[in-house]
Each structure stands twice: as C-alpha cells, then as structure tokens.
Scaffold this motif. Structure first.
Motif, mmCIF file in Angstrom:
data_model
loop_
_atom_site.group_PDB
_atom_site.id
_atom_site.type_symbol
_atom_site.label_atom_id
_atom_site.label_comp_id
_atom_site.label_asym_id
_atom_site.label_seq_id
_atom_site.Cartn_x
_atom_site.Cartn_y
_atom_site.Cartn_z
ATOM 1 N N THR A 171 0.821 -1.211 0.000
ATOM 2 C CA THR A 171 0.000 0.000 0.000
ATOM 3 C C THR A 171 0.854 1.259 0.000
ATOM 4 O OG1 THR A 171 -0.213 -0.083 2.414
ATOM 5 C CG2 THR A 171 -1.985 -1.099 1.117
ATOM 6 N N SER A 172 2.051 1.187 0.557
ATOM 7 C CA SER A 172 2.952 2.341 0.535
ATOM 8 C C SER A 172 3.315 2.714 -0.891
ATOM 9 C CB SER A 172 4.232 2.061 1.331
ATOM 10 O OG SER A 172 3.944 1.926 2.705
ATOM 11 N N LYS A 229 0.428 4.388 -2.567
ATOM 12 C CA LYS A 229 0.267 5.776 -2.109
ATOM 13 C C LYS A 229 1.306 6.685 -2.749
ATOM 14 C CE LYS A 229 -1.909 4.712 2.303
ATOM 15 N NZ LYS A 229 -1.769 4.724 3.774
ATOM 16 N N ASN A 234 0.262 7.372 -6.303
ATOM 17 C CA ASN A 234 -0.921 8.231 -6.382
ATOM 18 C C ASN A 234 -0.640 9.639 -5.868
ATOM 19 O OD1 ASN A 234 -2.715 6.353 -7.514
ATOM 20 N ND2 ASN A 234 -3.033 5.400 -5.516
ATOM 21 N N ASN A 244 -0.063 10.433 -2.761
ATOM 22 C CA ASN A 244 -0.666 10.617 -1.445
ATOM 23 C C ASN A 244 0.318 10.516 -0.294
ATOM 24 O OD1 ASN A 244 -3.242 10.895 -2.572
ATOM 25 N ND2 ASN A 244 -3.534 8.692 -2.611
ATOM 26 N N ASN A 245 1.533 10.075 -0.577
ATOM 27 C CA ASN A 245 2.523 9.902 0.480
ATOM 28 C C ASN A 245 3.908 9.846 -0.160
ATOM 29 O OD1 ASN A 245 3.528 9.545 3.037
ATOM 30 N ND2 ASN A 245 2.361 7.700 3.482
#
Length: 91
Positions: free
Chosen positions: A30-31, A34, A37, A39-40
C-alpha cells in the motif's frame, strides 16, 4: 515530472508489480500505491533504497534533475557510503 510519476515509470520500465517493489525496499504494498498516487512519500532511507535499486539519484526521483545515476561523481558515492554506514541516530 514529480515523484509519483517518476517512481511509477521506473517500476513499469523494470516490469515489476507494486508488491514486488515493496518487497525489494522492505515496505508494504500500500505504501508503493500511495507514492504512485501522490498521497505519500517514502522515508529518506527508503528513498535511498529506491534510488539504488533503480540506478538513479534521489534528485532524479524527486523530479529535480533528468540525469541518471551514472553521472554521479566520486564525492557523491563517498557521501552515500558514509551516510549508509551511519546508525539510525546519525542519519
């Protein structure tokens, strides 16, 4: 180009999945999603692992330059060597 685009493009050029990249740099899948995207962002340590794996500079990953890592000079490699030898407190 920004980090999200850089990391996604590099990953696709290597023909690896997000979960494979996550395993290579020791983060959760998931990292990677993100990051791609926008997002992080990864930690400095993971950013260094990504640059090493893809053979580019951290500046390239961050969209600051278009030069590949092969353009690094001896001082760049020495600084990376010293940084990598530091413990977590020193970093």
């Amino acid at each position: 180009m920004n980090f999200a685009n850089q990391i996604k493009e590099l990953r696709k050029n290597r023909n690896i999945r997000q979960d494979e990249l996550a395993q290579i740099v020791d983060v959760g899948r998931t990292s990677v999603g993100k990051w791609e995207n926008g997002n992080n962002y990864p930690t400095v340590e993971v950013l260094d692992k990504l640059a090493t794996y893809f053979g580019v500079t951290t500046d390239y990953l961050l969209g600051r330059e278009e030069l590949p890592a092969t353009k690094r000079n001896a001082l760049d490699f020495k600084m990376l060597e010293v940084f990598n030898s530091l413990n977590d407190f020193g970093k």
